[in-house]
Structures are given as C-alpha cells and as structure tokens.
Write a protein that holds these residues in place. Sequence first.
Motif, short mmCIF file in Angstrom:
data_model
loop_
_atom_site.label_atom_id
_atom_site.label_comp_id
_atom_site.label_asym_id
_atom_site.label_seq_id
_atom_site.Cartn_x
_atom_site.Cartn_y
_atom_site.Cartn_z
N SER A 1 0.91 -1.19 0.11
CA SER A 1 -0.11 0.02 -0.02
C SER A 1 0.65 1.21 -0.16
CB SER A 1 -0.69 -0.11 1.11
OG SER A 1 -1.58 1.14 1.21
N PHE A 2 0.63 2.06 -0.95
CA PHE A 2 1.33 3.38 -1.15
C PHE A 2 0.61 4.32 -1.36
CE2 PHE A 2 3.99 -0.10 -3.34
CZ PHE A 2 4.94 -0.35 -2.29
N LEU A 3 0.76 5.62 -0.58
CA LEU A 3 -0.07 6.56 -0.56
C LEU A 3 0.69 7.94 -1.03
CD1 LEU A 3 -2.86 8.05 0.25
CD2 LEU A 3 -2.07 8.06 2.50
N ARG A 4 0.21 8.83 -1.61
CA ARG A 4 0.82 10.07 -2.26
C ARG A 4 0.19 11.03 -1.43
NH1 ARG A 4 0.89 13.03 -7.99
NH2 ARG A 4 1.87 14.95 -7.24
N THR A 5 0.94 11.84 -0.29
CA THR A 5 0.29 12.96 0.46
C THR A 5 1.19 14.25 0.06
OG1 THR A 5 2.10 12.37 2.07
CG2 THR A 5 0.04 11.37 2.39
N SER A 6 2.23 14.23 -0.80
CA SER A 6 2.90 15.50 -0.94
C SER A 6 2.88 15.78 -2.60
CB SER A 6 4.41 15.75 -0.38
OG SER A 6 5.03 14.63 -0.66
N PRO A 7 3.05 17.09 -2.97
CA PRO A 7 2.91 17.19 -4.34
C PRO A 7 3.95 16.50 -5.13
CG PRO A 7 2.56 19.17 -3.01
CD PRO A 7 3.13 18.13 -2.08
N LYS A 8 5.23 16.48 -4.67
CA LYS A 8 6.48 16.08 -5.55
C LYS A 8 6.74 14.57 -5.15
CE LYS A 8 8.16 20.64 -5.87
NZ LYS A 8 9.14 21.65 -5.79
N SER A 9 5.85 13.82 -4.74
CA SER A 9 6.27 12.39 -4.48
C SER A 9 6.36 11.59 -5.73
CB SER A 9 5.06 11.89 -3.67
OG SER A 9 4.75 12.45 -2.46
N THR A 10 7.30 10.68 -5.69
CA THR A 10 7.66 9.67 -6.70
C THR A 10 7.31 8.26 -6.38
OG1 THR A 10 9.44 11.31 -7.67
CG2 THR A 10 9.48 8.80 -8.26
N LEU A 11 6.66 7.60 -7.05
CA LEU A 11 6.32 6.01 -6.68
C LEU A 11 7.47 5.27 -6.69
CD1 LEU A 11 4.31 4.03 -5.68
CD2 LEU A 11 3.39 3.85 -8.04
N TYR A 12 8.26 5.23 -7.77
CA TYR A 12 8.87 4.42 -8.30
C TYR A 12 10.09 4.94 -9.29
CZ TYR A 12 11.23 -0.15 -10.33
OH TYR A 12 11.99 -0.71 -10.78
N LYS A 13 11.37 4.56 -8.79
CA LYS A 13 12.35 5.12 -9.64
C LYS A 13 13.41 4.14 -9.82
CE LYS A 13 13.87 9.41 -8.58
NZ LYS A 13 14.76 10.42 -7.88
N ALA A 14 14.02 3.88 -11.14
CA ALA A 14 14.88 3.01 -11.34
C ALA A 14 16.13 3.29 -12.27
CB ALA A 14 14.08 1.79 -12.28
N LYS A 15 17.13 2.55 -12.05
CA LYS A 15 18.40 2.85 -12.96
C LYS A 15 18.53 1.76 -13.73
CE LYS A 15 21.22 5.69 -9.79
NZ LYS A 15 22.59 5.74 -9.23
N ASN A 16 19.53 1.89 -14.95
CA ASN A 16 19.34 0.84 -15.82
C ASN A 16 19.70 -0.73 -15.22
OD1 ASN A 16 19.08 2.72 -17.99
ND2 ASN A 16 21.08 3.49 -18.25
N ASP A 17 20.61 -0.71 -14.20
CA ASP A 17 20.88 -1.94 -13.66
C ASP A 17 19.67 -2.68 -13.12
OD1 ASP A 17 23.39 -1.54 -14.40
OD2 ASP A 17 24.14 -0.89 -12.57
N ALA A 18 18.61 -1.68 -12.90
CA ALA A 18 17.39 -2.44 -12.38
C ALA A 18 16.32 -2.94 -13.51
CB ALA A 18 16.97 -1.46 -11.15
N LYS A 19 16.50 -4.09 -13.86
CA LYS A 19 15.67 -4.46 -15.14
C LYS A 19 14.80 -5.47 -14.58
CE LYS A 19 19.63 -3.58 -18.24
NZ LYS A 19 20.36 -4.02 -19.32
N LEU A 20 14.60 -5.90 -13.45
CA LEU A 20 13.83 -7.28 -13.23
C LEU A 20 12.85 -6.69 -12.18
CD1 LEU A 20 16.82 -9.68 -12.85
CD2 LEU A 20 15.16 -9.57 -14.87
N LEU A 21 11.81 -6.56 -12.49
CA LEU A 21 10.50 -6.19 -11.64
C LEU A 21 9.32 -6.80 -11.59
CD1 LEU A 21 9.33 -4.16 -9.42
CD2 LEU A 21 8.88 -2.64 -11.52
N ALA A 22 8.81 -7.15 -10.52
CA ALA A 22 7.58 -8.21 -10.50
C ALA A 22 6.56 -7.28 -9.69
CB ALA A 22 7.71 -9.47 -9.99
N TRP A 23 5.50 -6.72 -10.23
CA TRP A 23 4.62 -5.86 -9.42
C TRP A 23 3.17 -6.32 -9.69
CZ3 TRP A 23 5.87 -0.89 -7.57
CH2 TRP A 23 4.69 0.07 -7.14
N ARG A 24 2.63 -6.83 -8.27
CA ARG A 24 1.18 -7.29 -8.54
C ARG A 24 0.27 -7.04 -7.29
NH1 ARG A 24 4.48 -11.69 -7.61
NH2 ARG A 24 4.06 -12.84 -5.73
N ASP A 25 -0.89 -6.89 -7.33
CA ASP A 25 -1.95 -6.63 -6.48
C ASP A 25 -1.40 -5.53 -5.45
OD1 ASP A 25 -3.35 -8.61 -7.66
OD2 ASP A 25 -2.20 -10.14 -6.40
#
Length: 367
Positions: free
Chosen positions: A318-342
């Motif tokens: 559970s991720f909640l945005r409460t401020s104007p400039k919030s970033t949910l997810y940031k990745a660099k080139n080395d981070a190529k493996l992501l599973a995101w569900r539910d």
Amino acid sequence: MKEIKKRLDDLSGRFIFRLMKRRLFFTTLCFFCSSIFASIYDATLAQYPKLDSDTSDSERIQRAIDALPHKVLCIGYGEYKLDKKIIIKNGASLLLHKSAKFVATAKMDYMFDLIAEPQKNYVFDHNMFVKGGEFDANGIADNCMRLAGFKHFTISDSLFRNPKHAGLRIDAGYEIIASNLYFRCTKRGLEGNSALYVNGGDSHYNDIVVVDYTVGFKIMRGGSCRLTRCHVWGGPIQSEKKGDIRPMLKNSIAFDIQTKGETLLRDCYADTAMIGFNVNGNCRLLGCSYFNNYKVFKMDNPTIINHTGGGLVVADCSFLRTSPKSTLYKAKNDAKLLAWRDNMVRGFYLSDVPTPTPEGLVRQWQR
C-alpha cells in the motif's frame, strides 16, 4: 452443652488444619517459583561493588562478565556510566532490567562489544542472549552495541539511543534473532547514522521500531535476512532554524538494501522518509507500506521505491501519495527485473505505476 462444645472444637480444628494446608501450599509455591526465577541467572551486578580505583561502572561490569563464562549476569534498575567499552567474548549473556540504563561518558567505538568465541570441534553455545536494558551512546560513542561472528544469538526488549554511527551493528555470523527492539535518537548532530547496520545473513528481525535515525535498516552484506513488522519513521527532532527540514529527515532512508543476497521484507512500514525502500539487491516487498506525514513535517519530494539494482518483487503493498512532488518508483538501468502485482496505490496517476518486467525475463531471472 458438651456436644456443642465438641462440635465447635471439631470445626475450629478443621479450620486450623485447612488454614495450615493453604499456608503450606502457598509457601511451597512461592519457594518453587523463586527457585525457578533465581535459576535463570547466575550472579547480579550488586555482587560486584565499585572499587575506589574505578573511574566508572565499566570496570565492575567487566569484572562481573569475566567471572561468568557461559553464564548469565543480571543487572538491575539504575543508571550506569561507561567511560570504556564492555567486551564480552566468553559466552556470557545479559539479563537486564527494562530500566537498566547504560550511558556513554567518553569516546569509544562500541559501548558493548560481543564477540563469538572461536569454535571448538564445531561445538558452539547457541543460547547466548541480551534481554532488556537501554543503551545511550549520548552522541559520544560510535555504536551502542556490536554482535560479531555468532552462529545463533537472541536479542530482545532493548532500547538504543543516540549513536554516531549505529545503534546495533552485526558483523559476520548468522541466525541473529532480534525482536521487540526500539531505536530512538533525541539529540541533534547525529545525521547519517543507522539504527541497524547489518553485515550478516540468515537472520530474523521482528517487531522493531526506529525513530529519528537517518537510516533505519542498512543491510550491507549477507543473504536471506527476514524483516517482519518493522516500522521506521522520523521527524520529532526539531531543526535549529524554523522552516528547515527536520535534521533526521534529510537524506533519510527507511530500508536500505545493499546486499546482493536475497532479502525479504514482510509487513514493513516506511513512514516519513526521503526514500522509503532503497533496493540495490535481490529483494521482496510483501505487504509493505509507505506514508509521508507531509502535513506535520512538510517533507516534499520523497521517493517511495528507489530501485538501483537486483531483482525486486513488490506485492500486496500500500503506497499513498500525500505531498505534491512524491515519486512512486524510480529505477536505474541496472534494475531491469521487477515483478509488480496486487498493490494498492492511492494519489498517483496511472502513468506513475511502473511497468513490470516482461514475463520471459522474469522466468529467466527465476532460473
């Protein structure tokens, strides 16, 4: 009359007999319980008085520990001043009153340095522990406590305050079982410190709360560490200048995962940190949460997940945005493996939600 008197005598005799039986029962019970509780420690610090040559409580605590190899030292209520570190390398364990407070009064690398004994034919003491107590580095000592090289060690019900570097440092070893620990800084000028600095694997960290450390958990080396129901938050320490960001929120990271080994976070809570989860190795976030108390602390521009390397699974979070400039997810080139569900994402745009790694790459990663 004689018959009445006889009955009264019988009744009084029965009463006295029952009363004696009850007293005997409770006396036996008290003796039994006291025997049990007395047997869980071998000596108390009160048996080691302070000598005229002692400059603090460090010397008598060290004398007591040195006299109790593989035994248990009990330290009662009170404040104990330490001007030099306590070294435990003989397998002794500590049973501490919840209000036994140890305060650093001079510079030292560790207030308590617990070092595992060398192995003897692969035989270890697997029952060593520290339970209770408060360890206040007082902004002077580098670290409150270190556990080094243990093959199984339990630490619980303790409080760690105001270190320059780390509240609890783990070096090498495995199977550290840490539970119900509280970390809280109350002094200014300690920016950059960590509550837990971990250089060991195969360990469990459960029900731990961290308040006002720049980094909550810094997992540097070792694989298969399990973090469960750990809560990291910051903000109470006031800034010197009104309107400035609170000092322990600057560059703050709730969970900093640097090890390339696998790490699991389950039901963990990143609460008001500039980076919630900084992931540079294989990691799973399951049932975790992020919240920024923007209304109170005015911290803008946080990043919930900063993914710089390794494979990452994010599920049932559970991720909640409460401020104007919030970033949910940031990745660099080395981070190529992501599973995101539910995951429950509130306050962000659909475009802010990351795109999972294609199924084929995920399968290749799992091999």
